[in-house]
Scaffold this motif. Structure first.
Motif, PDB file in Angstrom:
ATOM      1  N   ARG A  20      -5.556  90.042  90.795  1.00  0.00           N
ATOM      2  CA  ARG A  20      -4.917  90.017  92.124  1.00  0.00           C
ATOM      3  C   ARG A  20      -3.520  89.416  92.032  1.00  0.00           C
ATOM      4  O   ARG A  20      -2.587  89.896  92.683  1.00  0.00           O
ATOM      5  CB  ARG A  20      -5.781  89.218  93.097  1.00  0.00           C
ATOM      6  N   TRP A  21      -3.365  88.370  91.216  1.00  0.00           N
ATOM      7  CA  TRP A  21      -2.039  87.776  91.050  1.00  0.00           C
ATOM      8  C   TRP A  21      -1.090  88.769  90.378  1.00  0.00           C
ATOM      9  O   TRP A  21       0.063  88.906  90.775  1.00  0.00           O
ATOM     10  CB  TRP A  21      -2.144  86.492  90.223  1.00  0.00           C
TER      11      TRP A  21
ATOM     12  N   LEU B  47       2.384  83.017  93.331  1.00  0.00           N
ATOM     13  CA  LEU B  47       1.818  81.911  92.557  1.00  0.00           C
ATOM     14  C   LEU B  47       1.016  80.986  93.470  1.00  0.00           C
ATOM     15  O   LEU B  47      -0.070  80.514  93.096  1.00  0.00           O
ATOM     16  CB  LEU B  47       2.932  81.138  91.851  1.00  0.00           C
ATOM     17  N   PHE B  48       1.529  80.718  94.662  1.00  0.00           N
ATOM     18  CA  PHE B  48       0.806  79.875  95.610  1.00  0.00           C
ATOM     19  C   PHE B  48      -0.492  80.545  96.049  1.00  0.00           C
ATOM     20  O   PHE B  48      -1.521  79.883  96.205  1.00  0.00           O
ATOM     21  CB  PHE B  48       1.689  79.571  96.827  1.00  0.00           C
ATOM     22  N   ASN B  49      -0.453  81.855  96.249  1.00  0.00           N
ATOM     23  CA  ASN B  49      -1.690  82.569  96.594  1.00  0.00           C
ATOM     24  C   ASN B  49      -2.714  82.465  95.474  1.00  0.00           C
ATOM     25  O   ASN B  49      -3.921  82.321  95.721  1.00  0.00           O
ATOM     26  CB  ASN B  49      -1.379  84.045  96.870  1.00  0.00           C
ATOM     27  N   PHE B  50      -2.251  82.543  94.242  1.00  0.00           N
ATOM     28  CA  PHE B  50      -3.141  82.438  93.090  1.00  0.00           C
ATOM     29  C   PHE B  50      -3.818  81.074  93.040  1.00  0.00           C
ATOM     30  O   PHE B  50      -4.969  80.962  92.612  1.00  0.00           O
ATOM     31  CB  PHE B  50      -2.348  82.683  91.809  1.00  0.00           C
TER      32      PHE B  50
ATOM     33  N   LEU C 174      -1.323  78.938  80.133  1.00  0.00           N
ATOM     34  CA  LEU C 174      -1.595  80.331  80.455  1.00  0.00           C
ATOM     35  C   LEU C 174      -0.935  80.731  81.779  1.00  0.00           C
ATOM     36  O   LEU C 174      -0.339  81.809  81.884  1.00  0.00           O
ATOM     37  CB  LEU C 174      -3.110  80.554  80.530  1.00  0.00           C
ATOM     38  N   ILE C 175      -1.025  79.859  82.769  1.00  0.00           N
ATOM     39  CA  ILE C 175      -0.398  80.147  84.069  1.00  0.00           C
ATOM     40  C   ILE C 175       1.111  80.257  83.922  1.00  0.00           C
ATOM     41  O   ILE C 175       1.744  81.148  84.503  1.00  0.00           O
ATOM     42  CB  ILE C 175      -0.771  79.053  85.091  1.00  0.00           C
ATOM     43  N   PHE C 176       1.698  79.374  83.120  1.00  0.00           N
ATOM     44  CA  PHE C 176       3.147  79.413  82.906  1.00  0.00           C
ATOM     45  C   PHE C 176       3.574  80.706  82.211  1.00  0.00           C
ATOM     46  O   PHE C 176       4.579  81.328  82.581  1.00  0.00           O
ATOM     47  CB  PHE C 176       3.590  78.199  82.081  1.00  0.00           C
TER      48      PHE C 176
END
Length: 266
Positions: free
Chosen positions: A77-78, A116-119, A147-149
């Motif tokens: 989704r992200w 990113l905020f939604n994630f 991983l997020i970065f």
């Protein structure tokens, strides 16, 4: 390019405003408002669980399939929302761009940061499922911020590319719908990649496309960290990061030299 980067830093307040306004605009006219950030991944899990387990009768007795599913869907989704929103970012603010001189690269970046905020709310849903199935994260969770970065860097690079191209080729917006759909079904999001490959149901020439496409690397990394307590594919992630850095740097340079073309196209 140096001057362009300095100008972007001077406009950081605008970047924060764009992110904030983007978050407010997403569910402005809905009754549930921001609750959709939590409800949306839950509904996705229910829909695909019903499709795969109930309708297709595909059992997954060797692991917790709902947890497997929610991690894949939240990560996907992200990816999909970042691609779709950033590709239309400059066109969406065309009225402002035509009136005020500012770095156009801020707009794709702002939409990427908004997602990113939604994630982050999707991670809350993942944490809930981890608790339900009694999966306690190990030290491998230390890889999660990295991983997020990396994924954020990839999204920014893609956003810069698509945001620029869509201005001149408006059909890209429609084409991306089909491209993202191909990546969705070619990646182990709702199905277990390893199982199908081992069963021999996938032609050999398709195996590398399934195992090594960027979406598969990212989604599998989340499951390795949170669900299977394994070290993710650091080589694959490192290659993705380097490619994203090169593309992002080139696109910032390209924006700095060709922003006048954006004005003319709008």
């Amino acid at each position: 390019m140096k001057n362009y980067m300095q100008e972007m830093l001077k406009r950081k307040d605008l970047l924060f405003y764009l992110v904030k306004s983007g978050l407010k605009a997403e569910h402005r006219n809905s009754y549930l408002g921001y609750f959709w950030w939590l409800l949306d991944p839950l509904l996705n899990v229910l829909v695909y669980y019903f499709l795969v387990v109930v309708v297709l009768n595909r059992s997954h007795d060797d692991f917790s399939y709902p947890l497997f599913l929610v991690i894949g869907l939240v990560a996907w989704r992200w990816i999909s929302t970042s691609i779709n929103s950033s590709s239309k970012s400059i066109l969406r603010y065309s009225s402002i761009i035509n009136q005020v001189s500012l770095p156009k690269a801020l707009f794709p970046l702002s939409f990427t940061l908004t997602q990113l905020f939604n994630f982050a709310f999707g991670l809350i849903i993942i944490a809930l499922f981890l608790a339900i199935y009694g999966v306690v994260p190990t030290w491998h969770v230390a890889y999660l911020p990295l991983l997020i970065f990396i994924q954020l860097t990839v999204h920014m690079a893609l956003g810069l590319v698509l945001g620029f191209i869509t201005i001149f080729v408006r059909d890209i917006e429609n084409l991306m719908t089909y491209i993202t759909r191909v990546f969705f079904y070619a990646s182990p999001i709702i199905w277990e990649g390893g199982r199908l490959i081992r069963s021999g149901k996938i032609p050999d020439w398709l195996v590398p496309l399934i195992e090594y496409n960027p979406v598969a690397i990212i989604v599998t990394a989340y499951r390795d960290i949170l669900m299977f307590h394994e070290t993710p594919n650091l080589i694959g992630l490192g290659i993705l990061f380097l490619i994203a850095i090169m593309i992002g740097t080139f696109m910032l340079y390209y924006y700095s030299k060709n922003e006048h073309k954006i004005i003319k196209a709008l």
